[in-house]
Design an enzyme around this catalytic site. Structure first.
Site, short mmCIF file in Angstrom:
data_model
loop_
_atom_site.label_atom_id
_atom_site.label_comp_id
_atom_site.label_asym_id
_atom_site.label_seq_id
_atom_site.Cartn_x
_atom_site.Cartn_y
_atom_site.Cartn_z
N ARG A 284 0.74 -1.59 0.11
CA ARG A 284 0.09 0.11 0.13
C ARG A 284 0.81 1.17 -0.08
O ARG A 284 0.74 1.71 -0.79
CB ARG A 284 -0.79 -0.26 1.19
N TYR B 77 -15.63 16.66 -15.53
CA TYR B 77 -16.37 15.10 -15.94
C TYR B 77 -17.47 15.00 -14.99
O TYR B 77 -17.24 15.66 -13.70
CB TYR B 77 -14.89 14.13 -15.66
N ASP C 3 -7.10 18.32 -14.11
CA ASP C 3 -7.15 16.42 -14.92
C ASP C 3 -6.64 16.56 -16.56
O ASP C 3 -6.92 17.38 -17.29
CB ASP C 3 -8.67 16.70 -15.11
N LYS D 25 -7.72 6.15 -19.58
CA LYS D 25 -8.37 7.05 -21.26
C LYS D 25 -6.96 6.23 -21.74
O LYS D 25 -6.49 5.39 -21.96
CB LYS D 25 -8.66 7.65 -21.21
C1 LIG Z 1 -13.19 9.19 -16.92
C2 LIG Z 1 -12.58 9.90 -16.64
C3 LIG Z 1 -12.36 10.37 -14.49
C4 LIG Z 1 -12.35 9.83 -13.89
O1 LIG Z 1 -11.70 8.09 -13.52
P1 LIG Z 1 -11.98 6.79 -13.41
O2 LIG Z 1 -10.67 6.01 -14.01
O3 LIG Z 1 -13.59 6.29 -14.28
O4 LIG Z 1 -12.05 6.92 -12.00
C5 LIG Z 1 -11.94 11.65 -14.36
N1 LIG Z 1 -11.69 13.25 -15.68
C6 LIG Z 1 -12.22 12.17 -16.99
C7 LIG Z 1 -11.95 13.59 -17.71
C8 LIG Z 1 -12.37 11.22 -16.95
O5 LIG Z 1 -12.92 11.20 -18.17
#
Ligand SMILES: *Cc1c(COP(=O)(O)O)cnc(C)c1O
Length: 380
Positions: A46, A98, A170, A195
């Protein structure tokens, strides 16, 4: 080392134990001590794990930050970053973030006494007017999800410096291949590695990149205290994905540009959202701060939910699914899928209409993709 080389050679590679060219998956919970208080750098997975460490170092290098941290999901990364705050703090957030980010802020963090203002970050005066004495953080996405709005990072970083705000971006959509926010003075970069960084729709993961030792220590402390870290196997998958990030992003962008131009020229389409189009309101800023415009294209075909549903049901190559950034092309209805957790009035205010469709343009031959869109538009 340049970006493409870092993507393949950052981290401790080849493996110092036996020279494995693929990083070993250290699938272990604990590490044997050599004596009391004496470890070989790791004690419990962890806290830290060698496979995770390679991924963390790689992402930090790609973003040009101080340190990287790998999380179980993008939301785990975001939740951990939000714990840098305490009750009574105020956050200014982009209004078209998001859907899960919006839900975390609005339906979780608010209950812990953190306050939020959601705002389109397109005007310096508006942003400055939103700053309160207790404002601690400025959170943004550029290009945003799903409307591909562009935020001027120089402007935001300047406002943040003046008011001593922690800036968080982000960077999931652009990836460091197209946008390196640290170079503009952004303090923290978060990712859903689910992604593009992983890129194959076979893992969920998240990451945070820091820019100071103080932030690194605090994020590491929170990751360990909250237990939000990624598993070794997931880290290994993301590492494998990152090796091809540059060539994938190049092709995603080339395909997305062709799809955006096709849609913009189609008589049925009301509006196309793609920062690479000269008609996009954020095009000039995107051109200034990004190396490319990414692989996501959103559009309104005119009409509402029914028309959108009809179009989506006719697609053969694009799969109707949430998520994005994989080799395989995906299409989704943002209002009821990725942004379902956003209240209706908020979606309307932000511009996430019932007719809005978001495409994650994949790596197939773009002529096949356009033919698929064309037949679906003709028969909807
Ligand atoms: C998918 C996404 C998230 C969240 O990520 P997860 O891996 O699904 O928890 C956050 N920000 C953006 C821009 C995303 O496309």
């Amino acid at each position: 080392m340049r970006f493409e080389t870092i993507a393949i050679h950052a981290g401790q590679r080849p493996d110092p134990a036996f020279g494995a060219i693929s990083p070993p998956i250290y699938q272990t919970s604990t590490f044997v001590f050599e004596g009391v208080g004496k470890t070989r750098g790791y004690d419990y997975s962890r806290t830290a794990n060698p496979t995770r460490k390679i991924l963390e170092d790689t992402i930090a290098r790609l973003e040009g930050g101080k340190a990287g941290f790998a999380f179980a999901t993008g939301m785990a990364a975001e939740a951990t970053v939000m714990h840098l705050l305490k009750a009574g703090d105020h956050v200014i957030s982009g209004d078209d973030v998001y859907g899960g980010t919006f839900r975390l802020f609005q339906n979780v963090m608010r209950d812990f006494g953190v306050e939020f203002t959601f705002l389109r970050l397109d005007d310096r005066r508006k942003v400055e007017e939103a700053v309160r004495p207790n404002t601690r953080m400025l959170w943004l996405e550029t290009p945003s999800n799903p409307l591909l709005n562009i935020v001027d990072l120089e402007m935001v970083a300047d406002v943040a410096r003046k008011h001593k705000l922690l800036t968080v971006i982000d960077n999931t959509f652009a990836t460091p291949y197209f946008l390196r926010p640290v170079e503009f003075g952004i303090d923290l970069v978060v990712h859903s590695t689910t992604k593009y960084l992983n890129g194959h729709c076979d893992v969920v993961g998240g990451a945070v990149v820091t820019t100071t030792d103080e932030l690194s220590q605090r994020v590491q402390f929170l990751l360990n205290a909250m237990g939000t870290c990624a598993s070794p196997f997931d880290c290994w998958l993301v590492l494998r994905g990152i090796e091809t990030l540059p060539i994938r992003m190049k092709q995603h962008e080339q395909n997305a540009t062709a799809v955006a131009r096709y849609l913009a020229g189609h008589p049925r389409i009301k509006k196309v959202f793609y920062p690479g189009l000269e008609s996009h309101p954020g095009h000039a800023i995107a051109r200034k701060q990004m190396k490319g415009f990414g692989g996501i294209v959103s559009f309104e075909a005119g009409g509402g939910l029914e028309e959108a549903n009809s179009f989506l049901s006719k697609l053969k190559l694009f799969s109707l699914a949430e998520s994005l950034g994989g080799a395989s092309s995906l299409a989704e209805h943002a209002a009821t899928m990725s942004h379902a957790s956003m209240p209706r009035e908020f979606k309307e205010k932000t511009g996430i209409t019932d007719g809005l469709i978001r495409l994650s343009v994949g790596l197939e031959n773009v002529d096949d993709l356009i033919e698929d869109l064309d037949q679906a538009l003709t028969s909807m």
